[in-house]
Scaffold this motif. Structure first.
Motif, short mmCIF file in Angstrom:
data_model
loop_
_atom_site.label_atom_id
_atom_site.label_comp_id
_atom_site.label_asym_id
_atom_site.label_seq_id
_atom_site.Cartn_x
_atom_site.Cartn_y
_atom_site.Cartn_z
N GLY A 160 0.80 -1.22 0.00
CA GLY A 160 0.00 0.00 0.00
C GLY A 160 0.83 1.27 0.00
N ASP A 211 -3.76 1.61 -7.98
CA ASP A 211 -4.20 1.77 -6.59
C ASP A 211 -5.19 0.68 -6.19
OD1 ASP A 211 -2.58 3.92 -6.16
OD2 ASP A 211 -4.17 5.44 -6.28
N LYS A 227 -3.30 -2.48 -5.42
CA LYS A 227 -2.63 -2.46 -4.11
C LYS A 227 -3.52 -3.05 -3.02
CE LYS A 227 -1.53 1.85 -3.56
NZ LYS A 227 -0.90 3.08 -3.04
N GLY A 228 -4.82 -2.92 -3.20
CA GLY A 228 -5.74 -3.51 -2.23
C GLY A 228 -6.08 -4.95 -2.55
N CYS A 241 -4.73 -0.14 3.06
CA CYS A 241 -5.25 1.23 2.99
C CYS A 241 -4.40 2.20 3.82
CB CYS A 241 -6.70 1.28 3.45
SG CYS A 241 -7.86 0.46 2.33
N HIS A 249 -1.42 3.19 1.92
CA HIS A 249 -1.70 4.24 0.94
C HIS A 249 -1.84 5.60 1.62
CE1 HIS A 249 -3.30 5.87 -2.88
NE2 HIS A 249 -4.06 6.62 -2.08
N THR A 298 -7.92 1.95 -3.25
CA THR A 298 -7.31 0.80 -2.58
C THR A 298 -8.34 0.04 -1.76
OG1 THR A 298 -5.19 1.98 -2.46
CG2 THR A 298 -5.44 0.07 -1.04
#
Length: 203
Positions: free
Chosen positions: A16, A62, A65-66, A96, A99, A115
């Motif tokens: 993240g 993004d 990334k999650g 999260c 991020h 995310t």
């Protein structure tokens, strides 16, 4: 099990922490999104300072990334351990938080809306479609990215309740985190000083 979960939480946070908005803007010679526009390193602010393709690339990365840490944990638990929704929720929150407060970028991150969406995709693509439809609808009607995010994450637990109620509590964790991160936006929305999306949204 505890050590494996801890390792996945750390991995999720580190993944993240890779800010696609900052990296892509740097690669393309664009301004640092933390210093212009809404000062938020996310897809919406990148759209303000560049174009739809660049913003879509940031959005896609993004989301990944999650999705990557949660989906990875989901299958890892399936093969080696009993699936535990709470642990999956914590891993999603860690991604999260990465991020929002990225280790690699002086802890100056974004709002983690994309995310968070990525962390919910493993629940089902029908949920993802509902969330995207909600965001787009509110964005088109109001032109406020922040309001679109707040409404979407507020409705996410309700969607999950009808689709896969097992994951309601992890979803509530994510929703609460995203809404908390938007506290300044909520104040600006109430005061009428929130920035609108300046580029026309066409889907």
């Amino acid at each position: 099990m505890l050590l494996l979960t801890l390792a996945m939480i750390i991995a999720a946070y580190l993944i993240g922490s890779i800010s696609s908005a900052i990296l892509i803007c740097k690669m393309l010679g664009l301004p640092d999104p933390r210093t212009t526009g809404s000062h938020n390193p996310g897809a919406t602010n990148v759209l303000r300072i560049s174009n739809k393709l660049t913003a879509a690339t940031v959005l896609f990365l993004d989301i990944l990334k999650g999705t990557i840490p949660v989906w990875g944990a989901y299958f890892l638990y399936a093969h080696f351990l009993e699936r535990e929704p709470l642990y999956l929720g914590i891993i999603g929150v860690a991604a999260c938080l990465g991020h929002m407060y990225p280790l690699f970028f002086n802890f100056q991150g974004g709002k983690a809306v994309a995310t968070a969406l990525g962390t919910l995709l493993p629940i089902g693509f029908s949920l993802g479609a509902l969330l995207i439809l909600t965001w787009v609808t509110v964005a088109k009607l109001t032109k406020y990215s922040s309001l679109s995010a707040i409404v979407t994450v507020s409705l996410a637990p309700l969607y999950v309740f009808f689709l896969k109620p097992l994951y309601v509590y992890p979803t509530l964790m994510l929703s609460a985190l995203i809404i908390f991160r938007h506290k300044d936006n909520i104040i600006r929305l109430l005061n009428g000083t929130e920035n609108k999306i300046t580029t026309k949204i066409n889907y």
